[in-house]
Design a protein around this motif. Structure first.
Motif, PDB file in Angstrom:
ATOM      1  N   GLN A   1      14.674  -7.667   8.608  1.00 20.43           N
ATOM      2  CA  GLN A   1      16.122  -7.424   8.570  1.00 20.43           C
ATOM      3  C   GLN A   1      16.589  -6.925   9.933  1.00 20.43           C
ATOM      4  O   GLN A   1      17.771  -6.762  10.168  1.00 20.43           O
ATOM      5  N   ASN A   2      15.620  -6.676  10.821  1.00 21.71           N
ATOM      6  CA  ASN A   2      15.965  -6.130  12.128  1.00 21.71           C
ATOM      7  C   ASN A   2      16.435  -7.231  13.068  1.00 21.71           C
ATOM      8  O   ASN A   2      15.949  -8.356  13.012  1.00 21.71           O
ATOM      9  N   VAL A   3      17.355  -6.851  13.930  1.00 22.01           N
ATOM     10  CA  VAL A   3      17.934  -7.828  14.854  1.00 22.01           C
ATOM     11  C   VAL A   3      17.452  -7.577  16.279  1.00 22.01           C
ATOM     12  O   VAL A   3      17.972  -8.141  17.227  1.00 22.01           O
ATOM     13  N   ASP A   4      16.422  -6.703  16.411  1.00 22.39           N
ATOM     14  CA  ASP A   4      16.038  -6.208  17.739  1.00 22.39           C
ATOM     15  C   ASP A   4      14.976  -7.039  18.462  1.00 22.39           C
ATOM     16  O   ASP A   4      14.684  -6.796  19.634  1.00 22.39           O
ATOM     17  N   GLY A   5      14.359  -7.987  17.789  1.00 20.64           N
ATOM     18  CA  GLY A   5      13.367  -8.849  18.444  1.00 20.64           C
ATOM     19  C   GLY A   5      12.053  -8.150  18.780  1.00 20.64           C
ATOM     20  O   GLY A   5      11.204  -8.720  19.474  1.00 20.64           O
TER      21      GLY A   5
ATOM     22  N   GLY B   1      13.220   1.031   9.740  1.00 21.72           N
ATOM     23  CA  GLY B   1      12.196   2.079   9.876  1.00 21.72           C
ATOM     24  C   GLY B   1      11.032   1.656  10.749  1.00 21.72           C
ATOM     25  O   GLY B   1      10.418   2.503  11.409  1.00 21.72           O
ATOM     26  N   VAL B   2      10.716   0.356  10.778  1.00 17.93           N
ATOM     27  CA  VAL B   2       9.567  -0.100  11.580  1.00 17.93           C
ATOM     28  C   VAL B   2       9.858   0.065  13.078  1.00 17.93           C
ATOM     29  O   VAL B   2       8.947   0.189  13.884  1.00 17.93           O
ATOM     30  N   SER B   3      11.138   0.085  13.434  1.00 14.59           N
ATOM     31  CA  SER B   3      11.500   0.258  14.853  1.00 14.59           C
ATOM     32  C   SER B   3      11.867   1.699  15.189  1.00 14.59           C
ATOM     33  O   SER B   3      12.160   1.999  16.350  1.00 14.59           O
ATOM     34  N   ALA B   4      11.855   2.577  14.188  1.00 11.80           N
ATOM     35  CA  ALA B   4      12.264   3.973  14.423  1.00 11.80           C
ATOM     36  C   ALA B   4      11.365   4.637  15.466  1.00 11.80           C
ATOM     37  O   ALA B   4      11.843   5.367  16.339  1.00 11.80           O
ATOM     38  N   GLU B   5      10.052   4.339  15.393  1.00 13.09           N
ATOM     39  CA  GLU B   5       9.128   4.958  16.347  1.00 13.09           C
ATOM     40  C   GLU B   5       9.245   4.346  17.750  1.00 13.09           C
ATOM     41  O   GLU B   5       8.616   4.822  18.689  1.00 13.09           O
ATOM     42  N   SER B   6      10.051   3.310  17.874  1.00 12.26           N
ATOM     43  CA  SER B   6      10.354   2.757  19.207  1.00 12.26           C
ATOM     44  C   SER B   6      11.642   3.368  19.751  1.00 12.26           C
ATOM     45  O   SER B   6      12.112   2.980  20.822  1.00 12.26           O
ATOM     46  N   GLY B   7      12.249   4.246  18.965  1.00 12.56           N
ATOM     47  CA  GLY B   7      13.475   4.916  19.420  1.00 12.56           C
ATOM     48  C   GLY B   7      14.751   4.186  19.039  1.00 12.56           C
ATOM     49  O   GLY B   7      15.827   4.529  19.531  1.00 12.56           O
TER      50      GLY B   7
ATOM     51  N   ARG C   1      31.691  -2.688  22.037  1.00 15.03           N
ATOM     52  CA  ARG C   1      31.134  -1.534  22.770  1.00 15.03           C
ATOM     53  C   ARG C   1      29.899  -0.996  22.057  1.00 15.03           C
ATOM     54  O   ARG C   1      28.902  -0.683  22.663  1.00 15.03           O
ATOM     55  N   TRP C   2      29.980  -0.937  20.733  1.00 18.16           N
ATOM     56  CA  TRP C   2      28.853  -0.440  19.938  1.00 18.16           C
ATOM     57  C   TRP C   2      27.648  -1.387  20.045  1.00 18.16           C
ATOM     58  O   TRP C   2      26.518  -0.972  20.246  1.00 18.16           O
ATOM     59  N   TYR C   3      27.929  -2.691  19.961  1.00 16.71           N
ATOM     60  CA  TYR C   3      26.812  -3.652  20.046  1.00 16.71           C
ATOM     61  C   TYR C   3      26.194  -3.687  21.437  1.00 16.71           C
ATOM     62  O   TYR C   3      24.996  -3.850  21.591  1.00 16.71           O
ATOM     63  N   ARG C   4      27.041  -3.533  22.457  1.00 15.18           N
ATOM     64  CA  ARG C   4      26.467  -3.486  23.819  1.00 15.18           C
ATOM     65  C   ARG C   4      25.580  -2.268  23.976  1.00 15.18           C
ATOM     66  O   ARG C   4      24.529  -2.332  24.597  1.00 15.18           O
ATOM     67  N   TRP C   5      26.002  -1.151  23.397  1.00 14.02           N
ATOM     68  CA  TRP C   5      25.179   0.074  23.446  1.00 14.02           C
ATOM     69  C   TRP C   5      23.855  -0.175  22.743  1.00 14.02           C
ATOM     70  O   TRP C   5      22.786   0.169  23.230  1.00 14.02           O
ATOM     71  N   ARG C   6      23.926  -0.832  21.577  1.00 10.18           N
ATOM     72  CA  ARG C   6      22.678  -1.113  20.840  1.00 10.18           C
ATOM     73  C   ARG C   6      21.801  -2.114  21.601  1.00 10.18           C
ATOM     74  O   ARG C   6      20.583  -1.996  21.619  1.00 10.18           O
ATOM     75  N   ARG C   7      22.429  -3.104  22.216  1.00 12.45           N
ATOM     76  CA  ARG C   7      21.651  -4.082  23.012  1.00 12.45           C
ATOM     77  C   ARG C   7      20.891  -3.368  24.129  1.00 12.45           C
ATOM     78  O   ARG C   7      19.723  -3.649  24.374  1.00 12.45           O
ATOM     79  N   GLU C   8      21.603  -2.462  24.786  1.00 12.76           N
ATOM     80  CA  GLU C   8      21.008  -1.716  25.895  1.00 12.76           C
ATOM     81  C   GLU C   8      19.818  -0.888  25.390  1.00 12.76           C
ATOM     82  O   GLU C   8      18.727  -0.905  25.967  1.00 12.76           O
ATOM     83  N   LEU C   9      20.067  -0.222  24.250  1.00 11.89           N
ATOM     84  CA  LEU C   9      19.036   0.635  23.659  1.00 11.89           C
ATOM     85  C   LEU C   9      17.786  -0.170  23.279  1.00 11.89           C
ATOM     86  O   LEU C   9      16.660   0.208  23.545  1.00 11.89           O
ATOM     87  N   VAL C  10      18.034  -1.342  22.670  1.00 10.71           N
ATOM     88  CA  VAL C  10      16.934  -2.203  22.237  1.00 10.71           C
ATOM     89  C   VAL C  10      16.205  -2.783  23.454  1.00 10.71           C
ATOM     90  O   VAL C  10      14.983  -2.900  23.462  1.00 10.71           O
TER      91      VAL C  10
END
Ligand code: OAD
Length: 249
Positions: free
Chosen positions: A105-109, A28-34, A69-78
């Motif tokens: 718990q987030n993996v987005d850095g 949720g803390v990253s939700a406002e970052s899209g 493919r899913w993780y690459r999409w998420r990497r791109e998004l992040v």
């Protein structure tokens, strides 16, 4: 002119006087970052897939290319996302209290990009790769995004994203440091997490039992809401900056 919010003075006082603040964050803390959360509907290409079905060793064994493919999409998004006011407020809070432990718990850095230091990444980091072979389970390998399924340079086994999947154990150092911080803090903030996934979801109860003031920051109530001393209902990108502002008065 932003709306003036008055928080319970006991909570503000506890935060102001705290010797050690422990913060647990979730998607949720990253939700406002899209960055989409796990339990809200996904959009676009992946709308019909359940992330909870993709983030498992079984899914990877079944179809590693699909999981990649899913993780690459998420990497791109992040990579395209920017930290928001919630991330920034937590980074600022680190300089306002004598000690702050941030467990995510987030993996987005995004916390690190907002300036938080010594972040405990409970579920790993999406930009790292790890060998999938059991013998080298914890070996981090170079990211190689150009191949469908990257391989471990040491043994040639398939590499996987360096995140913790369902049914896997939390890295020992992260687990021990988080439990110790929850048991030692005077104020515990649970921000943007559904508090459904253990062991992270148990940190609030540990802090509460140890005598800390525990505060949930979330627009919605969660499974753990009753455990907490108080709830601040709203988006973390709005609530956290206002909470910091109230510390100054
Ligand atoms: P969830 O998707 O389960 O929950 C997101 C939480 O954020 C919900 O409680 C929402 O109400 C809240 N939320 C949404 N927008 C918000 C906002 N702007 N500000 C504050 N809160 C907001 O995500 P997590 O709790 O992080 O684990 O999920 C925990 C773990 O389950 C994840 O780390 C991941 C997942 O499967 C693994 O992959 C092992």
């Amino acid at each position: 002119m932003p709306e003036k919010v008055r928080f319970d003075p006991t909570l503000v006082g506890a935060l102001r006087d705290a010797r050690h603040v422990c913060v647990l964050t979730g998607a949720g803390v990253s939700a406002e970052s899209g960055v989409p959360t796990f339990r809200e509907a996904q959009q676009g290409l992946w709308a019909k897939y359940d992330p909870l079905q993709l983030a498992t060793p079984e899914a990877f064994e079944r179809d590693p290319e699909f999981v990649w493919r899913w993780y690459r999409w998420r990497r791109e998004l992040v990579s395209q996302a920017e930290p928001n006011d919630g991330h920034r407020a937590l980074a600022e809070l680190q300089d306002l209290v004598p000690r702050l432990t941030l467990v995510t718990q987030n993996v987005d850095g995004l916390h690190q990009r907002a300036g938080s230091r010594d972040v405990i990444e409970f579920h790993g980091n999406i930009f790292s790769n790890r060998c999938f072979a059991r013998c080298n389970y914890d070996r981090l390998v170079e990211c190689d995004d150009d191949t469908a399924v990257p391989t471990c340079p040491a043994c040639g086994a398939p590499a996987r994203p360096g995140v913790v999947w369902f049914g896997e154990t939390i890295p020992e150092a992260a687990l021990n440091a988080s439990f110790a911080a929850a048991a030692d803090c005077d104020v515990f903030l649970s921000v943007g997490t559904s508090s459904l996934v253990y062991p992270a979801a148990g940190l609030g109860a540990i802090a509460q039992e140890a005598g800390a003031i525990t505060i949930e920051v979330n627009p919605n109530s969660t499974e753990q809401s009753e455990v907490f001393t108080a709830a601040l209902r709203g988006n973390s990108g709005v609530i956290l900056p206002k909470l910091l502002e109230s510390l100054a008065h």
